[in-house]
Design a protein around this motif. Structure first.
Motif, PDB file in Angstrom:
ATOM      1  N   MET A   1       0.837  -1.185   0.000  1.00  0.00           N
ATOM      2  CA  MET A   1       0.000   0.000   0.000  1.00  0.00           C
ATOM      3  C   MET A   1       0.881   1.248   0.000  1.00  0.00           C
ATOM      4  O   MET A   1       0.611   2.189  -0.736  1.00  0.00           O
ATOM      5  CB  MET A   1      -0.888  -0.053   1.249  1.00  0.00           C
ATOM      6  CG  MET A   1      -2.011   0.929   1.256  1.00  0.00           C
ATOM      7  SD  MET A   1      -3.264   0.638   2.538  1.00  0.00           S
ATOM      8  CE  MET A   1      -2.311   0.376   3.993  1.00  0.00           C
ATOM      9  N   SER A   2       1.908   1.249   0.821  1.00  0.00           N
ATOM     10  CA  SER A   2       2.797   2.408   0.883  1.00  0.00           C
ATOM     11  C   SER A   2       3.521   2.629  -0.440  1.00  0.00           C
ATOM     12  O   SER A   2       3.730   3.760  -0.855  1.00  0.00           O
ATOM     13  CB  SER A   2       3.821   2.239   2.001  1.00  0.00           C
ATOM     14  OG  SER A   2       3.185   2.233   3.250  1.00  0.00           O
ATOM     15  N   GLU A   3       3.911   1.519  -1.103  1.00  0.00           N
ATOM     16  CA  GLU A   3       4.601   1.637  -2.394  1.00  0.00           C
ATOM     17  C   GLU A   3       3.686   2.247  -3.446  1.00  0.00           C
ATOM     18  O   GLU A   3       4.129   3.031  -4.278  1.00  0.00           O
ATOM     19  CB  GLU A   3       5.082   0.264  -2.851  1.00  0.00           C
ATOM     20  CG  GLU A   3       6.226  -0.282  -2.032  1.00  0.00           C
ATOM     21  CD  GLU A   3       6.590  -1.697  -2.443  1.00  0.00           C
ATOM     22  OE1 GLU A   3       6.162  -2.154  -3.536  1.00  0.00           O
ATOM     23  OE2 GLU A   3       7.285  -2.363  -1.662  1.00  0.00           O
ATOM     24  N   GLU A   4       2.418   1.880  -3.429  1.00  0.00           N
ATOM     25  CA  GLU A   4       1.460   2.371  -4.422  1.00  0.00           C
ATOM     26  C   GLU A   4       1.104   3.835  -4.205  1.00  0.00           C
ATOM     27  O   GLU A   4       0.984   4.599  -5.144  1.00  0.00           O
ATOM     28  CB  GLU A   4       0.177   1.535  -4.384  1.00  0.00           C
ATOM     29  CG  GLU A   4       0.385   0.090  -4.773  1.00  0.00           C
ATOM     30  CD  GLU A   4       0.209  -0.149  -6.245  1.00  0.00           C
ATOM     31  OE1 GLU A   4      -0.535   0.610  -6.883  1.00  0.00           O
ATOM     32  OE2 GLU A   4       0.824  -1.098  -6.756  1.00  0.00           O
ATOM     33  N   THR A   5       0.908   4.226  -2.946  1.00  0.00           N
ATOM     34  CA  THR A   5       0.416   5.573  -2.657  1.00  0.00           C
ATOM     35  C   THR A   5       1.521   6.557  -2.298  1.00  0.00           C
ATOM     36  O   THR A   5       1.286   7.759  -2.313  1.00  0.00           O
ATOM     37  CB  THR A   5      -0.569   5.544  -1.474  1.00  0.00           C
ATOM     38  OG1 THR A   5       0.114   5.108  -0.296  1.00  0.00           O
ATOM     39  CG2 THR A   5      -1.755   4.640  -1.777  1.00  0.00           C
ATOM     40  N   HIS A   6       2.675   6.041  -1.945  1.00  0.00           N
ATOM     41  CA  HIS A   6       3.792   6.870  -1.472  1.00  0.00           C
ATOM     42  C   HIS A   6       3.430   7.619  -0.190  1.00  0.00           C
ATOM     43  O   HIS A   6       3.954   8.692   0.081  1.00  0.00           O
ATOM     44  CB  HIS A   6       4.278   7.840  -2.549  1.00  0.00           C
ATOM     45  CG  HIS A   6       4.646   7.151  -3.823  1.00  0.00           C
ATOM     46  ND1 HIS A   6       5.768   6.367  -3.946  1.00  0.00           N
ATOM     47  CD2 HIS A   6       4.019   7.095  -5.025  1.00  0.00           C
ATOM     48  CE1 HIS A   6       5.837   5.872  -5.161  1.00  0.00           C
ATOM     49  NE2 HIS A   6       4.782   6.300  -5.837  1.00  0.00           N
ATOM     50  N   ILE A   7       2.489   7.055   0.552  1.00  0.00           N
ATOM     51  CA  ILE A   7       2.095   7.607   1.848  1.00  0.00           C
ATOM     52  C   ILE A   7       2.495   6.599   2.914  1.00  0.00           C
ATOM     53  O   ILE A   7       2.048   5.441   2.876  1.00  0.00           O
ATOM     54  CB  ILE A   7       0.569   7.861   1.915  1.00  0.00           C
ATOM     55  CG1 ILE A   7       0.152   8.854   0.837  1.00  0.00           C
ATOM     56  CG2 ILE A   7       0.171   8.339   3.305  1.00  0.00           C
ATOM     57  CD1 ILE A   7      -1.358   8.980   0.675  1.00  0.00           C
ATOM     58  N   PRO A   8       3.320   6.981   3.859  1.00  0.00           N
ATOM     59  CA  PRO A   8       3.743   6.020   4.880  1.00  0.00           C
ATOM     60  C   PRO A   8       2.588   5.652   5.810  1.00  0.00           C
ATOM     61  O   PRO A   8       1.763   6.492   6.163  1.00  0.00           O
ATOM     62  CB  PRO A   8       4.842   6.759   5.644  1.00  0.00           C
ATOM     63  CG  PRO A   8       4.568   8.203   5.399  1.00  0.00           C
ATOM     64  CD  PRO A   8       3.918   8.293   4.048  1.00  0.00           C
ATOM     65  N   VAL A   9       2.518   4.381   6.159  1.00  0.00           N
ATOM     66  CA  VAL A   9       1.517   3.911   7.114  1.00  0.00           C
ATOM     67  C   VAL A   9       2.118   4.082   8.504  1.00  0.00           C
ATOM     68  O   VAL A   9       3.107   3.437   8.839  1.00  0.00           O
ATOM     69  CB  VAL A   9       1.143   2.437   6.858  1.00  0.00           C
ATOM     70  CG1 VAL A   9       0.184   1.928   7.925  1.00  0.00           C
ATOM     71  CG2 VAL A   9       0.549   2.275   5.469  1.00  0.00           C
ATOM     72  N   THR A  10       1.533   4.969   9.286  1.00  0.00           N
ATOM     73  CA  THR A  10       2.086   5.232  10.620  1.00  0.00           C
ATOM     74  C   THR A  10       1.246   4.612  11.723  1.00  0.00           C
ATOM     75  O   THR A  10       1.776   4.207  12.748  1.00  0.00           O
ATOM     76  CB  THR A  10       2.210   6.745  10.872  1.00  0.00           C
ATOM     77  OG1 THR A  10       0.927   7.353  10.675  1.00  0.00           O
ATOM     78  CG2 THR A  10       3.208   7.370   9.915  1.00  0.00           C
ATOM     79  N   ASN A  11      -0.062   4.534  11.528  1.00  0.00           N
ATOM     80  CA  ASN A  11      -0.953   3.936  12.524  1.00  0.00           C
ATOM     81  C   ASN A  11      -1.978   3.067  11.830  1.00  0.00           C
ATOM     82  O   ASN A  11      -2.520   3.444  10.793  1.00  0.00           O
ATOM     83  CB  ASN A  11      -1.707   5.014  13.316  1.00  0.00           C
ATOM     84  CG  ASN A  11      -0.807   5.755  14.264  1.00  0.00           C
ATOM     85  OD1 ASN A  11      -0.157   5.151  15.109  1.00  0.00           O
ATOM     86  ND2 ASN A  11      -0.769   7.061  14.134  1.00  0.00           N
ATOM     87  N   ARG A  34       3.645  -4.187  11.396  1.00  0.00           N
ATOM     88  CA  ARG A  34       3.269  -2.898  11.989  1.00  0.00           C
ATOM     89  C   ARG A  34       2.455  -3.170  13.245  1.00  0.00           C
ATOM     90  O   ARG A  34       1.783  -4.200  13.347  1.00  0.00           O
ATOM     91  CB  ARG A  34       2.378  -2.075  11.047  1.00  0.00           C
ATOM     92  CG  ARG A  34       3.013  -1.663   9.748  1.00  0.00           C
ATOM     93  CD  ARG A  34       3.890  -0.433   9.951  1.00  0.00           C
ATOM     94  NE  ARG A  34       4.345   0.137   8.714  1.00  0.00           N
ATOM     95  CZ  ARG A  34       5.431  -0.239   8.070  1.00  0.00           C
ATOM     96  NH1 ARG A  34       6.141  -1.237   8.529  1.00  0.00           N
ATOM     97  NH2 ARG A  34       5.793   0.371   6.956  1.00  0.00           N
TER      98      ARG A  34
END
Length: 106
Positions: A1-11, A34
């Protein structure tokens, strides 16, 4: 998911009936690598509707009053077991790739 959106998953916050199963929650934390926060009230979609209605009729005066109702009940931390799952995930991805074009749209 992070690779696709370039948004880091923090929580990651989990809710719903499956969250009552500690095994599934721990497995999810392990597979995602995580931490997973299980909310105290796992039926948040229904509660969200109730909270919105309560705010609308003035039962609660602000959203701040609702924050404590969405508190974390338990946190599941990933364990260093990803290597145990890797072969299974690799086989699943191969099977998924093989089945991608089995059906065509009518």
């Amino acid at each position: 998911m992070s690779e696709e959106t370039h948004i880091p998953v923090t929580n990651i916050w989990a809710d719903g009936g499956m969250c009552n199963n500690n095994f599934v929650m721990q497995l999810t934390a392990n597979l995602f690598n995580r931490k997973i926060n299980r909310l105290r009230h796992v039926d948040m979609p229904s509660l969200g509707a109730a909270f919105t209605a309560g705010l609308g009729i003035g039962f609660w005066s602000s959203r701040e009053e609702l924050k404590c109702l969405g508190c974390t009940e338990k946190v599941f931390y990933p364990q260093n077991v990803w290597e145990n799952y890797k072969p299974v995930i690799d086989h699943w991805e191969k099977a998924l790739t093989r089945s991608m074009h089995w059906y065509s749209k009518p």
